[in-house]
Design an enzyme around this catalytic site. Structure first.
Site, PDB file in Angstrom:
ATOM      1  N   ARG A 159      53.328 -14.938  56.674  1.00 44.12           N
ATOM      2  CA  ARG A 159      52.514 -15.195  57.856  1.00 44.12           C
ATOM      3  C   ARG A 159      53.179 -14.613  59.100  1.00 44.12           C
ATOM      4  O   ARG A 159      52.489 -14.126  60.003  1.00 44.12           O
ATOM      5  CB  ARG A 159      52.265 -16.694  58.041  1.00 44.12           C
ATOM      6  CG  ARG A 159      51.288 -16.986  59.182  1.00 44.12           C
ATOM      7  CD  ARG A 159      50.869 -18.435  59.226  1.00 44.12           C
ATOM      8  NE  ARG A 159      51.997 -19.321  59.465  1.00 44.12           N
ATOM      9  CZ  ARG A 159      51.923 -20.652  59.469  1.00 44.12           C
ATOM     10  NH1 ARG A 159      50.748 -21.241  59.229  1.00 44.12           N
ATOM     11  NH2 ARG A 159      52.980 -21.391  59.691  1.00 44.12           N
TER      12      ARG A 159
ATOM     13  N   LYS B 108      49.901 -17.028  64.910  1.00 45.79           N
ATOM     14  CA  LYS B 108      50.763 -18.158  65.294  1.00 45.79           C
ATOM     15  C   LYS B 108      51.617 -17.768  66.502  1.00 45.79           C
ATOM     16  O   LYS B 108      52.811 -17.490  66.400  1.00 45.79           O
ATOM     17  CB  LYS B 108      51.634 -18.600  64.122  1.00 45.79           C
ATOM     18  CG  LYS B 108      52.235 -20.001  64.290  1.00 45.79           C
ATOM     19  CD  LYS B 108      52.885 -20.464  63.015  1.00 45.79           C
ATOM     20  CE  LYS B 108      53.554 -21.815  63.169  1.00 45.79           C
ATOM     21  NZ  LYS B 108      52.590 -22.926  63.361  1.00 45.79           N
TER      22      LYS B 108
ATOM     23  N   TYR C  47      55.817 -17.408  66.263  1.00 43.70           N
ATOM     24  CA  TYR C  47      56.856 -18.296  65.747  1.00 43.70           C
ATOM     25  C   TYR C  47      56.479 -18.820  64.372  1.00 43.70           C
ATOM     26  O   TYR C  47      55.336 -18.726  63.937  1.00 43.70           O
ATOM     27  CB  TYR C  47      57.107 -19.456  66.708  1.00 43.70           C
ATOM     28  CG  TYR C  47      56.057 -20.550  66.692  1.00 43.70           C
ATOM     29  CD1 TYR C  47      56.302 -21.753  66.026  1.00 43.70           C
ATOM     30  CD2 TYR C  47      54.826 -20.391  67.325  1.00 43.70           C
ATOM     31  CE1 TYR C  47      55.353 -22.762  66.013  1.00 43.70           C
ATOM     32  CE2 TYR C  47      53.867 -21.400  67.313  1.00 43.70           C
ATOM     33  CZ  TYR C  47      54.145 -22.583  66.649  1.00 43.70           C
ATOM     34  OH  TYR C  47      53.194 -23.574  66.628  1.00 43.70           O
TER      35      TYR C  47
ATOM     36  N   LEU D 148      44.441 -21.916  62.464  1.00 46.68           N
ATOM     37  CA  LEU D 148      45.666 -21.358  61.899  1.00 46.68           C
ATOM     38  C   LEU D 148      45.566 -21.369  60.374  1.00 46.68           C
ATOM     39  O   LEU D 148      45.104 -22.350  59.785  1.00 46.68           O
ATOM     40  CB  LEU D 148      46.873 -22.175  62.345  1.00 46.68           C
ATOM     41  CG  LEU D 148      48.220 -21.657  61.853  1.00 46.68           C
ATOM     42  CD1 LEU D 148      48.566 -20.327  62.513  1.00 46.68           C
ATOM     43  CD2 LEU D 148      49.319 -22.679  62.115  1.00 46.68           C
TER      44      LEU D 148
ATOM     45  N   GLU E 193      40.769 -28.009  64.384  1.00 46.03           N
ATOM     46  CA  GLU E 193      42.020 -28.468  63.776  1.00 46.03           C
ATOM     47  C   GLU E 193      42.711 -29.420  64.731  1.00 46.03           C
ATOM     48  O   GLU E 193      42.240 -29.677  65.840  1.00 46.03           O
ATOM     49  CB  GLU E 193      42.926 -27.276  63.447  1.00 46.03           C
ATOM     50  CG  GLU E 193      43.231 -26.384  64.639  1.00 46.03           C
ATOM     51  CD  GLU E 193      43.862 -25.061  64.226  1.00 46.03           C
ATOM     52  OE1 GLU E 193      44.409 -24.977  63.114  1.00 46.03           O
ATOM     53  OE2 GLU E 193      43.813 -24.117  65.030  1.00 46.03           O
TER      54      GLU E 193
END
Length: 286
Positions: free
Chosen positions: A52, A150, A33, A206, A182
């Site tokens: 991406r 992702k 996504y 990410l 993160e």
């Protein structure tokens, strides 16, 4: 007002949009996504999100059901018909519906599923949270090893958000082998002296689109940037901390595990970076 959404080549009312129970996104979390912010009715960093998306699809050996120009047109049309001034567009691509459940990938001719919908967020750029800063907790990072893709595998980040909520905080930073990876849905940073410190890119985090832009703007503004691992203790002792993401831009962190960071208020570096990011991103919005 009923939202218009996009599903597999068609625009339709949200209550009319359905996806098969055999879709691998539903059964296997076999999908990726992207979330693109909208400010002033324009898309922020669409190019970065598209690149991406292509990378995520490639890493999972998944076919891309669209192309740059067509996807840009879909984003713009959804912004138009849903009258989005400030908000977000969510995009999801899954490996599609093979007609049954199987761990093995379906035949190559299986058509991917593509879904897009908007979320109206008035006041996104002038969020009150940016004025007061976020309170975070630290939790163990128990996600899979390919966080650079992702994917829609978001159960553990969701559990982290809920753990933070139960603790009276806003979010959580995840810790692996003693170092911060993160946040649950954002990249993490600390500031010590004149240096911005954030974990280097790898499979562990990410590859944030907002992260890339913010670091570029920081260097253009003659700010020192150091990409390295840092511990949660180092974060608690930092002068400032902040997070970045497509939906929050640059957001100050003022408390970690109940301990104030710096003065316990949004710091000068994070506030300035937020200003620069919004200013420059609006100039480049499409």
């Amino acid at each position: 007002m009923t939202r218009t959404v996009y599903l597999n080549g068609s625009y339709m009312a949200e209550h009319e949009a359905t996806v098969s129970i055999f879709d691998r996104g539903f059964l296997m979390a076999d999908g990726v996504y992207e979330v693109t912010s909208v400010l002033g009715g324009k898309l922020i960093d669409f190019d970065g999100h598209y690149k991406r998306l292509e990378r995520s699809l490639g890493e999972l050996e998944m076919a891309n059901p669209t192309n740059y120009d067509d996807l840009l047109e879909v984003h713009r049309e959804l912004v138009r018909v849903n009258e989005i001034d400030e908000g977000m567009i969510y995009l999801q691509v899954t490996r599609g519906n093979p007609g049954d459940r199987d761990f093995a990938f379906p035949p190559e001719e299986t058509v991917p599923t593509i879904v897009l919908f908007t979320q109206s967020k008035p006041g996104l750029a002038n969020s009150p949270a940016a004025q007061k800063g976020l309170k975070i907790i630290s939790i163990e990072d128990q996600r899979w090893a390919r966080r650079d893709i992702k994917t829609v595998q978001l159960l553990y980040p969701s559990l982290g958000k809920m753990a933070a909520k139960k603790a009276g905080a806003d979010d959580a930073w995840m810790i692996e082998e003693g170092f911060v990876t993160e946040g649950t849905s954002n990249n993490a940073y600390i500031v010590k002296g004149n240096t911005i410190i954030t974990r280097a890119l790898s499979n562990d985090i990410l590859h944030g689109i907002t992260r890339a832009a913010v670091l570029r703007f920081a260097e253009e503004a003659q700010m020192q940037v150091e990409e390295r691992n840092f511990t949660i203790d180092e974060a608690r002792a930092a002068d400032e901390a902040f997070v970045t993401s497509a939906s929050t831009f640059v957001m100050p962190v003022v408390e970690i595990d109940g301990q104030a960071v710096g003065a316990g208020t949004p710091g000068a570096v994070s506030r300035r970076l937020r200003e620069i990011y919004l200013e420059e991103s609006l100039k480049a919005a499409i």
